[in-house]
Design an enzyme around this catalytic site. Structure first.
Site: not given
Ligand code: NAP
Ligand code: MG
Length: 499
Positions: A193, A246-247, A268, A302, A399
């Protein structure tokens, strides 16, 4: 604003964006979501809709898993050499489509075209090639047991089956490449996804995967949001593993949900990485390195070096140099040749970073440069350097995921214990930077830092061969190198009685 040097849109990108909603890639075919639902993906430089994309839900996830299961029976029998050839062919096709992939990632995410052309896409291609080379080098071992000379014991490294992969929006193509390459090299099939903010390059890649000739269902690509599509992948009883970037918050949720059928997981997650400049650093490298550490990809990284510890002897000079460079960075749409810093990915991220800019001021920090989000259109936040920061402030602990660095002076003389204690005083442990010309100190500090990666006299260096992953709440499991193959294989011990 300076004269525009806009990139001419590649006809392949134009063609890709035209037409109806972009379809899901299931079983080697492009299909609409069963529900008929779509969602828009936005160009963050203009806030305009780029394209509509089909939104997968539980039914589509089920179809993708079925396709991946059928494909696993085929793919796990394809010879390692042929798996390698297909991966190599995919990398060649990516190279032939480099400009289109670069433009699409720039349009969807906002990042400067000079980065997608010279970092995101080439690194992705190298990544796929690197794992193409691994397919023929995955093997078990014969074990010299003590039971009997006539008892042959050996191990096999076998794939897990169908793996679920969930990626973020900050490096859409690169994260896809990190995820699929090792999984496929080891013989697994994939249900991936993309992030809802950046679904386009993943779907463009689906065309290249089809063209390369991978058997249908080996890679399935779904667009949709986390709570719906993502959660259906995480909960699916026949998915054997989840790889997530992700987060930290969602990482914890995934860990809880994966307990349902004891999926293997690798996470990660976030970071608040310390970047430490000692007074004996080579400042011609340290200052650009600290800037790259925080402003690369608009700080949406990240492992961004968001806590900058600078020795008080050199603090004023370093901060003056950094401000002077950073205030000259050219900010604008990613699809302009001259842009050095683009918009943030979404209005949500713009609001999140804006919240921290306010919070920093409320807590008593001072924005040396930047500090205020720009008015639209587009989600632009200028490079921001906060001084007068204490370790306890939320801008120094949480973060932010934007172009915002907190500068923190330290004053140890020969001792390094205090700055190490402060650097390690965080729930995260993804990366760290050290700037010094004293080789002994460099190693001592590198060993003492609680982080999965330590960069000495460099920052944000990456290679397909070097492991990457977190300590503490930055996650576990290592991507890249031989380490990633451990995430995608399981070991079988075979006992054979020769008597
Ligand atoms: P996120 O919610 O953790 O998103 C990362 C991925 O996980 C996306 O594909 C997201 O889908 C998916 N996801 C979200 N909720 C989920 C669930 N309940 N079950 C399965 N998958 C799920 O991150 P974000 O909301 O885009 O960003 C928020 C914060 O996360 C950022 O400000 C940053 O601090 C952190 N972040 C960290 C990284 C990293 O590389 N470590 C990358 C992105 C963000 P959708 O987004 O399509 O809903
Ligand atoms: Mg977008």
């Amino acid at each position: 604003m300076a004269e525009s040097t806009a990139v001419k849109l590649d006809p392949r990108v134009q063609q890709f964006l035209e037409g109806g909603p972009k379809r899901l890639f299931i079983g080697g075919e492009f299909v609409e979501a069963e529900s008929g639902k779509t969602f828009p993906t936005i160009n963050p430089a203009t806030s305009e809709v780029l394209a509509h994309v089909c939104e997968a839900d539980q039914t589509d996830v089920e179809l993708a898993v079925q396709a991946a299961e059928r494909a696993f029976a085929v793919w796990s029998k394809v010879s390692p050499s042929d798996r390698g050839k297909l991966l190599w062919k995919l990398a060649d096709l990516m190279e032939a489509n480099l400009e289109a992939l670069a433009q699409l990632d720039t349009l969807d995410n906002g990042k400067p075209i000079r980065e997608t052309r010279h970092a995101d896409v080439p690194l992705s291609i190298e990544h796929i090639r690197y794992y193409a080379g691994w397919t023929t080098k995955i093997h078990g071992e014969v074990i010299n047991n003590s039971v009997s000379p006539n008892m042959l014991t050996y191990t096999r490294r076998e794939p897990l089956g169908v793996v679920g992969q969930i990626i973020p929006w900050n490096f859409p193509l690169l994260m896809l490449s990190w995820k699929i390459a090792a999984a496929l090299a080891a013989g697994n099939t994939v249900v991936l996804k993309s992030a809802e903010q950046t679904p386009l390059t993943a779907l463009y890649m689906a065309h290249l995967i089809q063209e390369a000739g991978f058997p249908g269902g080996v890679v399935n690509i779904l667009s949709g949001d986390g709570p719906n599509t993502g959660a259906a992948i995480v909960k699916h009883p026949r998915i054997r593993k989840i790889a997530f970037t992700g987060s930290t918050e969602v990482g914890k949720l995934i860990m809880r949900e994966s307990a349902s059928n004891l999926k293997c997981i690798s996470l990660e997650l976030g970071g608040k990485s310390p970047n430490i400049i000692f007074p004996d650093a080579d400042f011609t490298k340290a200052v650009p390195g600290a800037l790259l550490g925080i402003f690369f990809n608009q700080g949406q990284v990240c492992c961004a070096g968001s806590r900058l510890f600078v020795h008080k002897k050199v603090y004023d000079n370093v901060l003056a140099d950094m401000s002077s460079y950073a205030s000259k960075l050219k900010q604008g749409p990613g699809l302009d040749h001259s842009t050095e810093i683009g918009p943030l990915v979404s209005d949500e991220q713009y609001n999140r970073v804006s919240y921290y800019l306010n919070k920093g001021r409320e807590e008593g920090a001072n924005a040396l440069i930047g500090g205020k989000p720009l008015d639209g259109p587009g989600y632009f936040v200028p490079p921001t350097i906060f001084t007068d920061v204490s370790d306890e402030m939320s801008i120094a602990r949480e973060e932010i995921f934007g172009p915002v660095v907190t500068a923190l002076p330290f004053s140890d003389e020969d001792q390094i214990a205090d700055v190490i204690r402060r650097a390690n005083d965080t729930e995260y442990g993804l990366a760290a930077g050290v700037w010094t010309t004293d080789v002994k100190k460099a190693h001592r500090v590198a060993h003492a830092l609680e982080a999965g990666t330590v960069w000495v006299n460099c920052y944000n260096s990456f290679d397909a061969s070097v492991p990457f992953g977190g300590y503490k709440q930055s996650g576990f499991g290592r991507e890249n190198g031989s380490y990633a193959l451990e995430l995608y294989t399981q070991v079988k011990a075979v006992w054979m009685n020769l008597d």
